[in-house]
Design a protein around this motif. Sequence first.
Motif, PDB file in Angstrom:
ATOM      1  N   GLY A 132       0.804  -1.208   0.000  1.00  0.00           N
ATOM      2  CA  GLY A 132       0.000   0.000   0.000  1.00  0.00           C
ATOM      3  C   GLY A 132       0.838   1.259   0.000  1.00  0.00           C
ATOM      4  O   GLY A 132       0.324   2.360   0.010  1.00  0.00           O
ATOM      5  N   SER A 133       2.157   1.099  -0.002  1.00  0.00           N
ATOM      6  CA  SER A 133       3.049   2.256  -0.106  1.00  0.00           C
ATOM      7  C   SER A 133       4.045   1.969  -1.222  1.00  0.00           C
ATOM      8  O   SER A 133       4.014   0.919  -1.841  1.00  0.00           O
ATOM      9  CB  SER A 133       3.762   2.516   1.224  1.00  0.00           C
ATOM     10  N   ASP A 134       4.925   2.911  -1.439  1.00  0.00           N
ATOM     11  CA  ASP A 134       5.886   2.785  -2.536  1.00  0.00           C
ATOM     12  C   ASP A 134       7.193   2.152  -2.050  1.00  0.00           C
ATOM     13  O   ASP A 134       8.271   2.620  -2.370  1.00  0.00           O
ATOM     14  CB  ASP A 134       6.142   4.168  -3.150  1.00  0.00           C
ATOM     15  N   ASP A 135       7.086   1.100  -1.224  1.00  0.00           N
ATOM     16  CA  ASP A 135       8.288   0.460  -0.710  1.00  0.00           C
ATOM     17  C   ASP A 135       9.028  -0.237  -1.841  1.00  0.00           C
ATOM     18  O   ASP A 135       8.452  -0.614  -2.852  1.00  0.00           O
ATOM     19  CB  ASP A 135       7.931  -0.532   0.400  1.00  0.00           C
ATOM     20  N   GLY A 136      10.331  -0.381  -1.652  1.00  0.00           N
ATOM     21  CA  GLY A 136      11.199  -0.940  -2.675  1.00  0.00           C
ATOM     22  C   GLY A 136      11.179  -2.451  -2.703  1.00  0.00           C
ATOM     23  O   GLY A 136      10.133  -3.079  -2.863  1.00  0.00           O
ATOM     24  N   GLU A 137      12.328  -3.018  -2.506  1.00  0.00           N
ATOM     25  CA  GLU A 137      12.496  -4.461  -2.614  1.00  0.00           C
ATOM     26  C   GLU A 137      11.838  -5.182  -1.449  1.00  0.00           C
ATOM     27  O   GLU A 137      11.656  -4.617  -0.373  1.00  0.00           O
ATOM     28  CB  GLU A 137      13.988  -4.794  -2.615  1.00  0.00           C
ATOM     29  N   SER A 138      11.532  -6.456  -1.674  1.00  0.00           N
ATOM     30  CA  SER A 138      10.985  -7.318  -0.630  1.00  0.00           C
ATOM     31  C   SER A 138      11.602  -8.700  -0.780  1.00  0.00           C
ATOM     32  O   SER A 138      12.065  -9.071  -1.861  1.00  0.00           O
ATOM     33  CB  SER A 138       9.465  -7.430  -0.746  1.00  0.00           C
ATOM     34  N   GLN A 193      11.952  -3.558   2.162  1.00  0.00           N
ATOM     35  CA  GLN A 193      12.848  -2.412   2.272  1.00  0.00           C
ATOM     36  C   GLN A 193      12.022  -1.134   2.225  1.00  0.00           C
ATOM     37  O   GLN A 193      11.193  -0.950   1.330  1.00  0.00           O
ATOM     38  CB  GLN A 193      13.893  -2.411   1.156  1.00  0.00           C
ATOM     39  N   LEU A 194      12.228  -0.264   3.205  1.00  0.00           N
ATOM     40  CA  LEU A 194      11.424   0.947   3.321  1.00  0.00           C
ATOM     41  C   LEU A 194      11.842   1.997   2.299  1.00  0.00           C
ATOM     42  O   LEU A 194      13.027   2.204   2.043  1.00  0.00           O
ATOM     43  CB  LEU A 194      11.536   1.504   4.738  1.00  0.00           C
TER      44      LEU A 194
END
Length: 78
Positions: free
Chosen positions: A13-19, A34-35
């Motif tokens: 739901g946000s523009d977070d980067g890698e997971s 990753q925030l």
Amino acid sequence: MNLRLQPVQVATGSDDGESRLVFHESFLVAVLVQLSDEHGPEAGKWFLEAGFGRVDDPNAPTFADLDEAQAWIVGQLA
């Protein structure tokens, strides 16, 4: 103790980067995200989005990098 990290996209739901999905002995034990910049000073750090079993933590921690996150997960599993 060996962990296997698998890159994945998580709809947070946000523009977070890698997971990463984190597996131990073929069991999914955690999801790390990753925030993004929208998290201000926390940007670039890794967050425990979800933990399972002994890795579950109601006060989900944030880690400086993936090595720190993996060390914490190993400690929880030990």
